[in-house]
Design a protein around this motif. Structure first.
Motif, mmCIF file in Angstrom:
data_model
loop_
_atom_site.group_PDB
_atom_site.id
_atom_site.type_symbol
_atom_site.label_atom_id
_atom_site.label_comp_id
_atom_site.label_asym_id
_atom_site.label_seq_id
_atom_site.Cartn_x
_atom_site.Cartn_y
_atom_site.Cartn_z
ATOM 1 N N PHE A 389 53.978 31.789 46.395
ATOM 2 C CA PHE A 389 55.246 31.834 47.141
ATOM 3 C C PHE A 389 55.844 33.244 47.067
ATOM 4 O O PHE A 389 56.294 33.790 48.079
ATOM 5 N N ASN A 390 55.815 33.830 45.878
ATOM 6 C CA ASN A 390 56.349 35.193 45.714
ATOM 7 C C ASN A 390 55.519 36.206 46.498
ATOM 8 O O ASN A 390 56.072 37.091 47.165
ATOM 9 N N ASP A 391 54.199 36.085 46.423
ATOM 10 C CA ASP A 391 53.322 37.017 47.153
ATOM 11 C C ASP A 391 53.606 36.974 48.654
ATOM 12 O O ASP A 391 53.581 38.011 49.328
ATOM 13 N N ALA A 392 53.895 35.766 49.158
ATOM 14 C CA ALA A 392 54.131 35.613 50.597
ATOM 15 C C ALA A 392 55.452 36.257 51.034
ATOM 16 O O ALA A 392 55.716 36.403 52.226
ATOM 17 N N SER A 393 56.292 36.644 50.052
ATOM 18 C CA SER A 393 57.571 37.289 50.392
ATOM 19 C C SER A 393 57.410 38.782 50.649
ATOM 20 O O SER A 393 58.302 39.417 51.230
ATOM 21 N N VAL A 394 56.294 39.345 50.192
ATOM 22 C CA VAL A 394 56.112 40.803 50.303
ATOM 23 C C VAL A 394 56.069 41.207 51.777
ATOM 24 O O VAL A 394 55.385 40.574 52.585
ATOM 25 N N GLY A 395 56.866 42.237 52.100
ATOM 26 C CA GLY A 395 56.930 42.705 53.486
ATOM 27 C C GLY A 395 58.099 42.109 54.244
ATOM 28 O O GLY A 395 58.493 42.632 55.288
ATOM 29 N N LYS A 396 58.674 41.018 53.701
ATOM 30 C CA LYS A 396 59.794 40.381 54.413
ATOM 31 C C LYS A 396 61.111 41.080 54.079
ATOM 32 O O LYS A 396 61.257 41.686 53.018
ATOM 33 N N ILE A 397 62.056 40.945 55.001
ATOM 34 C CA ILE A 397 63.408 41.462 54.750
ATOM 35 C C ILE A 397 64.313 40.267 54.508
ATOM 36 O O ILE A 397 64.298 39.312 55.287
ATOM 37 N N MET A 398 65.039 40.290 53.409
ATOM 38 C CA MET A 398 65.945 39.176 53.115
ATOM 39 C C MET A 398 67.212 39.647 52.403
ATOM 40 O O MET A 398 67.199 40.654 51.695
ATOM 41 N N PRO A 399 68.318 38.913 52.619
ATOM 42 C CA PRO A 399 69.557 39.290 51.942
ATOM 43 C C PRO A 399 69.496 38.961 50.450
ATOM 44 O O PRO A 399 69.004 37.901 50.073
ATOM 45 N N VAL A 440 73.136 42.510 50.197
ATOM 46 C CA VAL A 440 72.492 43.514 51.049
ATOM 47 C C VAL A 440 71.115 43.053 51.528
ATOM 48 O O VAL A 440 70.426 42.295 50.841
ATOM 49 N N ASP A 441 70.723 43.555 52.700
ATOM 50 C CA ASP A 441 69.379 43.270 53.195
ATOM 51 C C ASP A 441 68.383 44.126 52.430
ATOM 52 O O ASP A 441 68.567 45.337 52.303
ATOM 53 N N MET A 442 67.340 43.487 51.935
ATOM 54 C CA MET A 442 66.333 44.234 51.197
ATOM 55 C C MET A 442 64.949 43.897 51.701
ATOM 56 O O MET A 442 64.679 42.772 52.103
ATOM 57 N N LYS A 443 64.097 44.916 51.659
ATOM 58 C CA LYS A 443 62.685 44.685 51.995
ATOM 59 C C LYS A 443 61.943 44.454 50.686
ATOM 60 O O LYS A 443 62.083 45.244 49.737
ATOM 61 N N ILE A 444 61.167 43.374 50.648
ATOM 62 C CA ILE A 444 60.420 43.060 49.427
ATOM 63 C C ILE A 444 59.152 43.902 49.420
ATOM 64 O O ILE A 444 58.337 43.833 50.347
ATOM 65 N N ILE A 445 58.985 44.718 48.374
ATOM 66 C CA ILE A 445 57.839 45.633 48.366
ATOM 67 C C ILE A 445 56.735 45.210 47.395
ATOM 68 O O ILE A 445 55.601 45.623 47.542
ATOM 69 N N SER A 446 57.073 44.386 46.405
ATOM 70 C CA SER A 446 55.998 43.831 45.567
ATOM 71 C C SER A 446 56.473 42.559 44.893
ATOM 72 O O SER A 446 57.675 42.275 44.843
ATOM 73 N N ALA A 447 55.496 41.795 44.373
ATOM 74 C CA ALA A 447 55.818 40.496 43.786
ATOM 75 C C ALA A 447 55.150 40.347 42.437
ATOM 76 O O ALA A 447 54.048 40.853 42.213
ATOM 77 N N GLY A 448 55.833 39.681 41.521
ATOM 78 C CA GLY A 448 55.246 39.330 40.231
ATOM 79 C C GLY A 448 55.303 37.829 40.068
ATOM 80 O O GLY A 448 55.741 37.122 40.971
ATOM 81 N N PRO A 449 54.863 37.318 38.904
ATOM 82 C CA PRO A 449 54.871 35.864 38.721
ATOM 83 C C PRO A 449 56.272 35.254 38.782
ATOM 84 O O PRO A 449 56.449 34.143 39.247
ATOM 85 N N ARG A 450 57.287 36.002 38.287
ATOM 86 C CA ARG A 450 58.638 35.433 38.216
ATOM 87 C C ARG A 450 59.680 36.222 38.983
ATOM 88 O O ARG A 450 60.845 35.857 38.994
ATOM 89 N N SER A 451 59.298 37.328 39.593
ATOM 90 C CA SER A 451 60.326 38.119 40.282
ATOM 91 C C SER A 451 59.723 38.978 41.380
ATOM 92 O O SER A 451 58.499 39.115 41.484
ATOM 93 N N LEU A 452 60.614 39.561 42.179
ATOM 94 C CA LEU A 452 60.205 40.423 43.285
ATOM 95 C C LEU A 452 60.839 41.794 43.092
ATOM 96 O O LEU A 452 61.866 41.921 42.430
ATOM 97 N N LYS A 453 60.228 42.803 43.705
ATOM 98 C CA LYS A 453 60.853 44.123 43.724
ATOM 99 C C LYS A 453 61.212 44.448 45.170
ATOM 100 O O LYS A 453 60.411 44.194 46.082
ATOM 101 N N GLY A 454 62.413 44.961 45.363
ATOM 102 C CA GLY A 454 62.848 45.253 46.724
ATOM 103 C C GLY A 454 63.332 46.675 46.888
ATOM 104 O O GLY A 454 63.511 47.394 45.908
ATOM 105 N N GLU A 455 63.523 47.066 48.146
ATOM 106 C CA GLU A 455 64.175 48.355 48.434
ATOM 107 C C GLU A 455 65.159 48.139 49.580
ATOM 108 O O GLU A 455 64.996 47.213 50.385
ATOM 109 N N PHE A 456 66.190 48.983 49.643
ATOM 110 C CA PHE A 456 67.201 48.819 50.684
ATOM 111 C C PHE A 456 66.618 49.114 52.063
ATOM 112 O O PHE A 456 65.762 49.970 52.195
ATOM 113 N N VAL A 457 67.091 48.366 53.056
ATOM 114 C CA VAL A 457 66.739 48.725 54.431
ATOM 115 C C VAL A 457 67.980 49.338 55.059
ATOM 116 O O VAL A 457 69.070 48.816 54.910
ATOM 117 N N ASN A 458 67.800 50.454 55.754
ATOM 118 C CA ASN A 458 68.977 51.109 56.326
ATOM 119 C C ASN A 458 69.331 50.487 57.666
ATOM 120 O O ASN A 458 68.480 50.173 58.440
#
Ligand code: 5AD
Ligand code: SF4
Length: 458
Positions: A389-399, A440-458
């Motif tokens: 589920f976390n892996d499938a979030s990578v690349g998505k933009i979400m608040p 804020v809207d964030m782009k998910i750039i990587s996923a781990g077993p329990r969390s995601l890493k994001g970056e801001f989208v301008n």
């Protein structure tokens, strides 16, 4: 606040309801002039807000009391102030004065429905100490409404995310569970009282509210006009009359997922696409023995219905393995349900026999090593699903609502709509302070077993 104000340390065990109760205890005691401290060493009052749900949680309390006893003895030896030690929450409710018999160092014992009387209890305990007596205060009354009436007068700790208890206790009597005994019978708060608290949170700038209850979807609060409010209607009203951007609710019972509540997930934008819906076991025989009041077919139908109105919904659940009488075949049915549902996250436990519950008296208890093996198999599958589920979030933009600081001063952490923890490195401590509390809207750039890493989208 003066520097010589009394200090309060609270340790919270267990569920979100306890987290909420701890926040309310802080409110009550701040009113009395206390400030909160992060360590027990310099506290005037230590509260352990305990959990009785499984044996491990309850026993942990006793080992913590043991450690605090040593600390208190040292304080007395060094001629320092002697801390008041209080045990609150569900272990206190279940065991009452037995706690003080086993651990005489405990000065006060109070249950989940009496903590609004903490100021009186503390004063009585201080008075006893001054008179050279051991305070032996026990207050474990179970009537709920007086507590909420009293608490509603107090200020509410302001944050961007907040819990709001709307319902407490449970009448379901699942045969493994202590909640009906520790929290008491099902109680829904009055509609106007809930709204009064909701408005206070809204005015304090809260953006995300989580409505809490042991059986939150059984909520049926009455209004002054004599109308009954369901959870679905309450969520719709909150969405229409407040500025909350996100509304969540937990914990739900599958038997109380009404069509009206399912529909809300497709209709109310603020209602987040996440649902914690415990099934406990995938075997009809076991859920019946657990007295769960639903079948696996009705559970699966609810999941299907909710996915029809909200296809992206993230599902979460609770599982118990090794309930008395559970065979390998029963356990495999649990695995089947897990594979069919595909959970975004879940909690799973070995069955723990709790004193006074019907299942504890059954003579077909499952051996401990069998429980461990089943738990390992189940958790391997649940972890795999969560990772997918976390892996499938990578690349998505979400608040993401950035409401916590992270490991480093430049890190912020928040929740995705699907309850995933998302962290972002904003570069500097100053930038972190600037973005703290923002949705804020964030782009998910990587996923781990329990969390995601994001970056801001301008
Ligand atoms: N043993 C193991 N797990 C339990 N839970 C409740 N009681 C027990 C018990 N006696 C679990 C259930 C419940 C969650 C809060 O804790 O899965 O949904
Ligand atoms: Fe416990 Fe069952 Fe009530 Fe949940 S529904 S609190 S598991 S008795």
């Amino acid at each position: 606040m003066t520097t010589d104000s009394k200090k309060l340390y609270i340790k919270t065990y267990g569920c979100q309801m306890n987290v909420y109760d701890t926040e309310r205890m802080v409110d009550v005691m701040v009113h009395e002039g206390y400030t909160v401290t992060e360590t027990p060493d310099d506290a005037d009052l230590i509260v352990l807000n305990t959990c009785h749900i499984r044996e491990k949680a309850a026993e942990k309390v006793y080992s913590d009391i043991g450690r605090l006893r040593v600390m208190k003895q040292k304080q007395v030896k060094n001629g320092g102030k002697e801390t008041l030690l209080a045990v609150g929450g569900c272990v206190a409710q279940a065991e009452g004065s037995e706690i003080q018999r086993r651990m005489p160092v405990v000065d006060m014992v109070f249950g989940p429905q009496t903590y609004h009387r903490l100021p009186e209890m503390t004063k009585a305990a201080d008075k006893a100490k001054q008179a050279g007596e051991r305070p032996r205060i026990v207050d474990t009354d179970l009537s709920v409404s007086e507590k909420f009436d009293s608490l509603s007068q107090k200020p509410i700790t302001p944050k961007k995310t907040a819990f709001l208890t709307i319902q407490e206790g449970c009448d379901k009597f699942c045969t493994y569970c202590v909640v009906p005994y520790t929290r008491g019978g099902e109680f829904s708060r009055r509609f106007e009282d809930v709204m009064q608290d909701a408005v206070k949170l809204n005015d304090a700038g809260v953006l995300e509210v989580t409505l809490l209850g042991q059986n939150v979807n059984a909520y049926h609060g009455m209004s002054a006009l004599g109308e009954e409010w369901s959870l679905a209607r309450l969520i719709r009203h909150l969405a229409d009359t407040t500025d909350f951007k996100r509304i969540r609710y937990t914990t739900s019972h599958p038997g109380d997922m009404t069509d009206e509540l399912i529909a809300i997930h497709g209709e109310v934008e603020q209602c987040m696409p996440y649902l914690h819906l415990p099934v406990q076991s995938g075997s009809d025989k076991i859920v019946k023995a657990m007295n769960r009041h639903h079948t696996i077919a009705t559970y699966m139908k609810t999941i299907e219905d909710i996915r029809k109105v909200r296809p992206d919904i993230a599902l979460s659940g609770d599982f118990i393995v090794g309930f008395p009488g559970e065979t390998d075949a029963d356990f495999q049915k649990t695995m089947d349900v897990v594979r069919q549902v595909n959970y975004a996250q879940a909690y799973s436990f070995m069955y723990s026999a709790r004193p006074g519950t019907p299942a504890a008296a059954q003579d077909d208890q499952v051996e401990s090593h069998v429980k461990s093996e089943r738990l390992a198999e189940l958790q391997a599958e649940l972890n795999r699903q969560q990772r997918a589920f976390n892996d499938a979030s990578v690349g998505k933009i979400m608040p993401v609502l950035l409401d916590r600081t992270g490991k480093e001063a430049s890190h912020l952490v928040g929740r995705s709509p699907y309850m995933q923890a998302v962290y972002v490195d904003v570069g500097t401590e100053e930038a972190a302070a600037q973005h703290f509390g923002k949705l804020v809207d964030m782009k998910i750039i990587s996923a781990g077993p329990r969390s995601l890493k994001g970056e801001f989208v301008n």
